[in-house]
Write a protein that holds these residues in place. Structure first.
Motif, mmCIF file in Angstrom:
data_model
loop_
_atom_site.group_PDB
_atom_site.id
_atom_site.type_symbol
_atom_site.label_atom_id
_atom_site.label_comp_id
_atom_site.label_asym_id
_atom_site.label_seq_id
_atom_site.Cartn_x
_atom_site.Cartn_y
_atom_site.Cartn_z
ATOM 1 N N UNK A 143 -2.870 3.435 -5.361
ATOM 2 C CA UNK A 143 -2.218 3.418 -4.047
ATOM 3 C C UNK A 143 -2.027 1.983 -3.561
ATOM 4 N N UNK A 144 -2.448 1.033 -4.377
ATOM 5 C CA UNK A 144 -2.262 -0.374 -4.035
ATOM 6 C C UNK A 144 -1.529 -1.058 -5.183
ATOM 7 N N UNK A 180 0.828 -1.206 0.000
ATOM 8 C CA UNK A 180 0.000 0.000 0.000
ATOM 9 C C UNK A 180 0.860 1.253 0.000
ATOM 10 N N UNK A 181 0.317 2.317 -0.605
ATOM 11 C CA UNK A 181 1.070 3.556 -0.771
ATOM 12 C C UNK A 181 0.321 4.785 -0.273
ATOM 13 N N UNK A 234 2.898 -2.337 5.993
ATOM 14 C CA UNK A 234 2.018 -1.795 4.949
ATOM 15 C C UNK A 234 1.855 -2.742 3.780
ATOM 16 N N UNK A 277 -3.310 1.725 3.609
ATOM 17 C CA UNK A 277 -2.661 0.913 4.638
ATOM 18 C C UNK A 277 -3.665 0.520 5.714
#
Lengths: 112, 294
Positions: free
Chosen positions: A56-57, A6-7, A32, A12
């Motif tokens: 974001x993933x 995750x980002x 994360x 997260x």
């Protein structure tokens, strides 16, 4: 297995909740990131995360690394030789100089 | 401090006025949650809701508007709000927080909407290639069979040639789709560095927010502790000397924050809490603000 990284904080957090709720599908958790079992349910969780958090993933499909199939013999031999070197402080390139072992630069350029 | 009168109009149009509005035993009185909403939110959201005419509530009010046992209470959040209302600020932490928030806004990485489309395209091209490959194999089998049987294979051979042409086209598509996907994935991998950086900023912002809350909570902790100490023994709470040391139930903490806050709008007090104070007069004196009992 499915590697999920995750980002963002919210992604997260979602991953954390998913891991808490679906322990049976979570093979391993690393802050994360998590490794999910390669089942349809693992895919379902990965899809949900991607749906909710888009880029974001990061989802990667992993497989065990078989050095005898996936890496050239020269690389394996270099690793074996280097790990049994006499002086632990010798950097690899110094160790490889003047031998048949490939340089780190050559290995960096060589795709598997 | 004498509380300014408030006016509570119930759904049955009855009007209750006073610094203290005791709705115990009033049949038309709505439940406490509805009254709390009316106090915090102001104008009634729907015609049947009660309306409460009162001075504008402070930012602490949402934390203390309902005083009853068993509610949860965000003590640090409430203390931070109290500190702000009492004129404290978190100093440098907020300036830094603002800077970090701006950096987060700027760091927002571009969304790559194409990537999902490219994944789908590559998957479809792959499936289509597999399907045609099977079809070519099947037709080839039929050509063999017709030849072995000594028949005329021309028609089947023509079909085979067509299928092979189509396979070759689709294979080219597949390679192109694969390359496009690879290129976009490489791009996405690079973009993850900026996502990574943004996440670090988000974490930093969260830490700063926590620091700011802590600083603010500490600034009013003496006043809070004094309010805890002023609670009747029935509440059995002890504030200690810093925010981490509070020992007692959430209700005691809520009451103490309500006392330390300048209460302009009324608080909705549960009758059981009034009893624990030993009566309405004592409750009102402790809170020193307008009160609705419900």
């Amino acid at each position: 297995m499915l590697l999920v990284v995750t980002y963002s904080r919210s992604a997260r957090e979602t991953l954390r909740n998913v891991c808490r709720t679906h322990e049976e599908t979570v093979v391993r958790r690393f802050g994360r990131a998590a490794l999910l079992a390669e089942t349809e349910f693992g895919a379902f969780l990965a899809c949900r995360l991607r749906e909710k958090h888009a880029a974001d993933v990061q989802v990667e499909r992993t497989e065990p690394f078989n050095e005898f199939a996936d890496a050239p013999a020269s690389v394996r031999a270099a690793a074996t030789a280097y790990e049994s070197r006499d002086s632990p402080s010798t950097p690899y390139d110094k160790f490889a100089a003047g031998t048949d072992h490939p340089s780190s630069a050559a290995m960096r350029d060589g795709d598997l | 401090m004498t509380a300014r009168p408030i006016r509570v109009r119930l759904p049955d149009a009855s009007l209750h006025v006073g610094p203290v509005v005791d709705l115990r035993g009033v049949d038309a009185a709505p439940d406490a949650a509805t009254l709390r909403r009316a106090v915090v939110g102001g104008l009634p959201a729907e015609p049947a809701a009660p309306s409460v005419v009162r001075p504008a509530p402070t930012p602490v009010h949402p934390f203390v508007a309902r005083l009853a046992a068993g509610s949860s209470f965000d003590r640090r959040g409430a203390l931070a709000a109290l500190a702000r209302v009492r004129g404290h600020d978190a100093g440098g932490a907020l300036t830094e927080l603002e800077r970090v928030r701006e950096a987060i806004a700027e760091a927002a990485p571009a969304e790559s909407a194409d990537l999902a489309a490219a994944r789908r395209r590559a998957a479809e091209a792959g499936a289509e290639t597999d399907r045609l490959r099977e079809r070519v194999a099947t037709i080839r089998g039929r050509v063999e069979a017709v030849r072995e049987a000594g028949g005329d294979a021309d028609a089947v051979e023509a079909e085979l040639a067509a299928a092979m042409r189509r396979l070759s086209e689709v294979s080219t598509d597949r390679v192109a789709a694969r390359q496009r996907l690879d290129a976009l994935e490489t791009e996405a991998r690079r973009a993850r560095d900026s996502r990574e950086a943004r996440m670090r900023l988000e974490d930093r912002a969260a830490n700063l927010e926590r620091d700011a809350r802590r600083t603010l909570a500490a600034a009013v902790y003496d006043a809070f502790a004094a309010a805890v100490a002023a609670l009747p023994p029935a509440f059995d709470a002890d504030a200690g000397t810093e925010p981490g040391e509070f020992a007692g139930d959430p209700l005691s903490a809520t009451l103490a924050v309500a006392r330390a806050a300048p209460l302009r709008a009324p608080v909705v007090v549960d009758p059981a809490v009034v009893d624990r104070f030993g009566g309405l007069t004592r409750s009102v004196r402790y809170l020193s603000g307008p009160v609705v009992v419900r």
